[in-house]
Design an enzyme around this catalytic site. Structure first.
Site, PDB file in Angstrom:
ATOM      1  CE  LYS A  57      -3.695  -2.244   2.582  1.00  0.00           C
ATOM      2  NZ  LYS A  57      -4.250  -2.501   3.908  1.00  0.00           N
ATOM      3  CD  GLN A 101      -3.048  -4.475   6.756  1.00  0.00           C
ATOM      4  OE1 GLN A 101      -3.000  -3.420   6.130  1.00  0.00           O
ATOM      5  NE2 GLN A 101      -3.604  -5.568   6.263  1.00  0.00           N
ATOM      6  CG  ASP A 124      -9.246  -0.120   5.103  1.00  0.00           C
ATOM      7  OD1 ASP A 124      -8.948  -0.069   3.888  1.00  0.00           O
ATOM      8  OD2 ASP A 124      -8.482  -0.572   5.972  1.00  0.00           O
TER       9      ASP A 124
END
Ligand code: NAP
Length: 292
Positions: A57, A101, A124
């Site tokens: 990412k 994460q 997200d």
């Protein structure tokens, strides 16, 4: 009714190419901003797969001009300390997007940590406020993989009104938001999961199938109507270390209208959608609305 034998020309949807085009546009837009957008990534512990994803990412974000700050935290920290850290990033005006994460080490309550992210920085799209907005059809930050699937579907079928869709999988990350995106496009949607009986019958009439299970080759030709659009989210590493997906790809050539390959379909587009969410968060905060 006997199905006609003629072959269909199956379009292989090139997620890599589409992602590259989106990233180029984002890069150009970022150059018009007063400062670089910043994405903060919180990584707790040393899960090897998470380390790879985070670095991936970072590389992709930096390529388009997004700054990335990785906070690699100790797994022995407490839940309260982690939430306080998230709240600190929420208050930091220089941070536009925050990712925690997943998975977190077992002693953390993932829901509580994700819900602590400011909805305006939740790139997200997993926070309950953003999920709720998606479910009632309000603009929000939407999870990247379903966003990617939708863009891939639209690349081969612009008007989805009244189409029949089946989503296989019901995770918070993919299956559930995917259903909402398809409903918002006026599709008639069925959601299947591991307890679904007669999956082939459930899928057989679908114009669109999105499969997100992680079961290699689950979706066979006999499940699929001729001319259907197939989106394969699954990522499975076979015994021979090959990466494959949920859909029996070879069987669908000449049968489906379009299919995403694995790798090279949903994966690269998911990354492009993440970067796009960072830019959206920056835009919304700096151009349109103040943060709440
Ligand atoms: P997940 O949380 O494990 O969910 C899997 C879903 O599949 C569950 O809802 C499960 O049903 C369902 N399922 C499992 N076996 C099934 C079967 N035999 N028949 C029908 N449904 C079945 O996984 P996820 O996070 O959604 O990810 C799914 C897959 O997509 C994984 O392979 C993951 O690596 C991949 N993925 C790819 C990307 C990308 O960027 N390409 C992004 C995210 C995920 P139950 O709810 O009944 O257990």
């Amino acid at each position: 009714m006997v199905e006609k034998k003629e072959k269909v020309k199956t379009k292989i949807i090139d997620g890599k190419k589409m992602a590259a085009a989106i990233e180029k546009k984002l890069q150009a837009e970022i150059q018009t901003f007063e400062r670089k957008p910043q994405m903060a990534v919180i990584l707790v512990g040393d899960n090897p797969a998470s380390l790879i994803y985070v670095n991936h990412k970072k590389k992709a974000a930096e390529k388009v001009g997004i700054d990335v700050a990785i906070y690699h935290l100790s797994p022995v920290m407490t839940q309260d300390a982690l939430i306080s850290f998230v709240e600190e990033l929420n208050r930091n005006e220089g941070v536009d997007g925050i990712i925690v994460q997943l998975p977190l080490p077992k002693h953390f309550d993932e829901n509580a940590v994700i819900n602590a992210i400011s909805p305006a920085k939740d790139i997200d799209g997993l926070n309950y406020i953003n999920m709720g907005k998606l479910f009632i059809g309000q603009p929000s930050l939407v999870p990247c993989t379903p966003l990617a699937c939708m863009a891939l579907i639209k690349s081969v079928s612009r008007n989805l009104v009244g189409k029949t869709a089946v989503v296989v999988g019901r995770s918070r990350l993919v299956g559930k938001p995917m259903v909402q995106l398809l409903l918002n496009e006026q599709c008639t949607v069925t959601q299947a999961h591991s307890k679904t009986k007669h999956l082939s019958d459930v899928c057989k009439n679908a114009d669109i199938i999105v499969s997100a299970t992680g079961c290699a080759g689950l979706i066979r030709k006999k499940f699929v109507k001729k001319g259907a659009i197939l989106i394969d989210v699954g990522i499975v590493r076979t015994a021979s270390k090959k990466i494959t997906g949920d859909i029996a790809y070879e069987e669908m050539l000449g049968h489906a209208k379009a299919i995403t390959p694995v790798p090279g379909g949903v994966g690269p587009m998911t990354v492009a959608m993440l970067l796009s969410n960072v830019v959206k968060a920056y835009r919304d905060a700096n151009v349109l609305l103040p943060r709440i």
